[in-house]
Design a protein around this motif. Sequence first.
Motif, mmCIF file in Angstrom:
data_model
loop_
_atom_site.group_PDB
_atom_site.id
_atom_site.type_symbol
_atom_site.label_atom_id
_atom_site.label_comp_id
_atom_site.label_asym_id
_atom_site.label_seq_id
_atom_site.Cartn_x
_atom_site.Cartn_y
_atom_site.Cartn_z
ATOM 1 N N GLU A 1 0.826 -1.206 0.000
ATOM 2 C CA GLU A 1 0.000 0.000 0.000
ATOM 3 C C GLU A 1 0.861 1.257 0.000
ATOM 4 O O GLU A 1 0.532 2.253 -0.664
ATOM 5 C CB GLU A 1 -0.938 -0.017 1.212
ATOM 6 C CG GLU A 1 -2.027 -1.081 1.095
ATOM 7 C CD GLU A 1 -2.929 -1.148 2.321
ATOM 8 O OE1 GLU A 1 -4.098 -1.556 2.187
ATOM 9 O OE2 GLU A 1 -2.455 -0.783 3.436
ATOM 10 N N CYS B 1 -1.962 3.644 -2.203
ATOM 11 C CA CYS B 1 -3.413 3.444 -2.200
ATOM 12 C C CYS B 1 -3.757 2.357 -1.187
ATOM 13 O O CYS B 1 -2.894 1.575 -0.775
ATOM 14 C CB CYS B 1 -3.945 3.076 -3.576
ATOM 15 S SG CYS B 1 -3.350 1.470 -4.174
ATOM 16 N N ARG B 2 -5.032 2.305 -0.830
ATOM 17 C CA ARG B 2 -5.504 1.277 0.089
ATOM 18 C C ARG B 2 -5.980 0.077 -0.717
ATOM 19 O O ARG B 2 -6.695 0.233 -1.708
ATOM 20 C CB ARG B 2 -6.646 1.852 0.931
ATOM 21 C CG ARG B 2 -7.046 0.987 2.104
ATOM 22 C CD ARG B 2 -8.066 1.725 2.950
ATOM 23 N NE ARG B 2 -8.428 0.947 4.129
ATOM 24 C CZ ARG B 2 -9.316 1.341 5.018
ATOM 25 N NH1 ARG B 2 -9.951 2.522 4.857
ATOM 26 N NH2 ARG B 2 -9.607 0.609 6.083
ATOM 27 N N PHE C 1 -7.323 -2.969 0.853
ATOM 28 C CA PHE C 1 -8.411 -3.688 1.522
ATOM 29 C C PHE C 1 -9.223 -2.743 2.410
ATOM 30 O O PHE C 1 -8.673 -1.806 3.009
ATOM 31 C CB PHE C 1 -7.858 -4.816 2.412
ATOM 32 C CG PHE C 1 -7.202 -5.950 1.662
ATOM 33 C CD1 PHE C 1 -7.954 -6.920 1.026
ATOM 34 C CD2 PHE C 1 -5.821 -6.042 1.610
ATOM 35 C CE1 PHE C 1 -7.352 -7.962 0.357
ATOM 36 C CE2 PHE C 1 -5.203 -7.072 0.950
ATOM 37 C CZ PHE C 1 -5.976 -8.043 0.312
ATOM 38 N N PHE C 2 -10.540 -3.028 2.470
ATOM 39 C CA PHE C 2 -11.371 -2.485 3.526
ATOM 40 C C PHE C 2 -11.409 -3.551 4.617
ATOM 41 O O PHE C 2 -11.839 -4.684 4.367
ATOM 42 C CB PHE C 2 -12.793 -2.208 3.032
ATOM 43 C CG PHE C 2 -12.890 -1.096 2.032
ATOM 44 C CD1 PHE C 2 -12.531 0.206 2.376
ATOM 45 C CD2 PHE C 2 -13.355 -1.332 0.749
ATOM 46 C CE1 PHE C 2 -12.641 1.244 1.459
ATOM 47 C CE2 PHE C 2 -13.452 -0.309 -0.175
ATOM 48 C CZ PHE C 2 -13.090 0.982 0.181
ATOM 49 N N ARG C 3 -10.954 -3.185 5.798
ATOM 50 C CA ARG C 3 -10.887 -4.164 6.888
ATOM 51 C C ARG C 3 -11.832 -3.762 8.027
ATOM 52 O O ARG C 3 -11.845 -2.610 8.454
ATOM 53 C CB ARG C 3 -9.470 -4.265 7.433
ATOM 54 C CG ARG C 3 -8.449 -4.787 6.432
ATOM 55 C CD ARG C 3 -7.049 -4.781 7.017
ATOM 56 N NE ARG C 3 -6.927 -5.679 8.164
ATOM 57 C CZ ARG C 3 -5.795 -5.830 8.862
ATOM 58 N NH1 ARG C 3 -4.715 -5.130 8.521
ATOM 59 N NH2 ARG C 3 -5.758 -6.646 9.888
ATOM 60 N N LEU D 1 -11.734 -6.260 -0.866
ATOM 61 C CA LEU D 1 -10.850 -5.528 -1.772
ATOM 62 C C LEU D 1 -11.415 -4.170 -2.130
ATOM 63 O O LEU D 1 -12.620 -4.024 -2.380
ATOM 64 C CB LEU D 1 -10.631 -6.332 -3.062
ATOM 65 C CG LEU D 1 -9.720 -7.558 -2.974
ATOM 66 C CD1 LEU D 1 -9.876 -8.414 -4.220
ATOM 67 C CD2 LEU D 1 -8.271 -7.147 -2.786
ATOM 68 N N THR D 2 -10.560 -3.170 -2.154
ATOM 69 C CA THR D 2 -10.921 -1.867 -2.693
ATOM 70 C C THR D 2 -10.865 -1.935 -4.212
ATOM 71 O O THR D 2 -10.458 -2.954 -4.801
ATOM 72 C CB THR D 2 -9.950 -0.785 -2.196
ATOM 73 O OG1 THR D 2 -8.646 -1.088 -2.699
ATOM 74 C CG2 THR D 2 -9.920 -0.729 -0.680
ATOM 75 N N GLU D 3 -11.222 -0.863 -4.881
ATOM 76 C CA GLU D 3 -11.155 -0.856 -6.348
ATOM 77 C C GLU D 3 -9.715 -1.044 -6.841
ATOM 78 O O GLU D 3 -9.469 -1.870 -7.728
ATOM 79 C CB GLU D 3 -11.754 0.443 -6.901
ATOM 80 C CG GLU D 3 -11.833 0.451 -8.424
ATOM 81 C CD GLU D 3 -12.525 1.695 -8.961
ATOM 82 O OE1 GLU D 3 -12.634 1.810 -10.195
ATOM 83 O OE2 GLU D 3 -12.935 2.549 -8.159
ATOM 84 N N GLY E 1 -7.455 -2.518 -5.151
ATOM 85 C CA GLY E 1 -7.141 -3.879 -4.744
ATOM 86 C C GLY E 1 -7.645 -4.902 -5.744
ATOM 87 O O GLY E 1 -6.968 -5.893 -6.038
ATOM 88 N N LYS E 2 -8.869 -4.675 -6.284
ATOM 89 C CA LYS E 2 -9.405 -5.588 -7.298
ATOM 90 C C LYS E 2 -8.540 -5.586 -8.557
ATOM 91 O O LYS E 2 -8.306 -6.625 -9.168
ATOM 92 C CB LYS E 2 -10.837 -5.184 -7.647
ATOM 93 C CG LYS E 2 -11.841 -5.404 -6.524
ATOM 94 C CD LYS E 2 -13.224 -4.915 -6.923
ATOM 95 C CE LYS E 2 -14.230 -5.108 -5.788
ATOM 96 N NZ LYS E 2 -15.589 -4.615 -6.140
#
Length: 300
Positions: free
Chosen positions: A40, A45-46, A48-50, A57-59, A61-62
């Motif tokens: 990250e 950027c981020r 994961f939403f944890r 996964l964030t966008e 992250g995907k």
Amino acid sequence: MNLRHLETFKTVAELSSFSKAADVLGVSKGLVSRHIRALESELACRLFFRTTRSVVLTEPGKELFGAAQQIDAISHKAAQSINMLTQDGYGYIRFTAPDALGPIIAETALPAFSKGNPNIHIELDFTTDIKDVEFGESDVALRSQKALPDNLVARDIGALKDILVCSPSLFEKHEIRSSSDLLTAPCLKSSFDTSWNNWTLHSGNGQSVQLTAKGQYSSSSYEGLIALAAGGLGVACIPLALVEKNLSDGSLMRVLPDWFASQHQLHLVYTHQRFYPKKLREFIDAVVAWRNANSIWFIT
């Protein structure tokens, strides 16, 4: 991007859990978290939403997960391809040999190898340059060089037997009954390597004679020397392997049949490796089998 960090990220994404990913990877949950934070930070950027209940996964992250899946697929495909090349009888063998011997090996040794290795592609290059092996342009070479680079392995397969030949018509003009008769007979010379014109002849009873070939005609190839000899222009010193057909059809005859020479100590040359592919081992064995099946061509 650190591939180990990417592997950790992919595992977390697949399992939707940092704890489960740590168990699968055999590392601590803390190390998994550090790998994700490092990614990250690098990507700004981020990923994961944890929450206490989920990891999503964030966008970005995907997007990274899709790329990680592609990298993983490419990695597996590459490993599979390499395994096929080294173990399962697939891929290429690039073989180089002198142009005089290469066609003989192609005709007599390669059919048996091909029968047992139908998926191996063979690339033949008939040349005498040792650099083609040293710099990876060929996998194995048949060579007679005495000095080789340190990174090459040279497997000795024996010395070719050279014999004296001439046409029947020349022999009628210059009867050669002893080695001393060669001093007055026209001899054919090599212009490829002038040292080959220094003939050291050995007899079956242990005698040795040294003489220098002298004559009007020379050639840079054995094919040319054979043609000159068949044309009645001189006595040639030629590897037996190259003139058997000429001796059989009568275009050449052997001079001083109890005597022979040897200019070429042959080696199979290939690069030193920790692991030799199965196809290379079997190809080398096929050439050695060819040599053993034609031992009459070699000095024993």
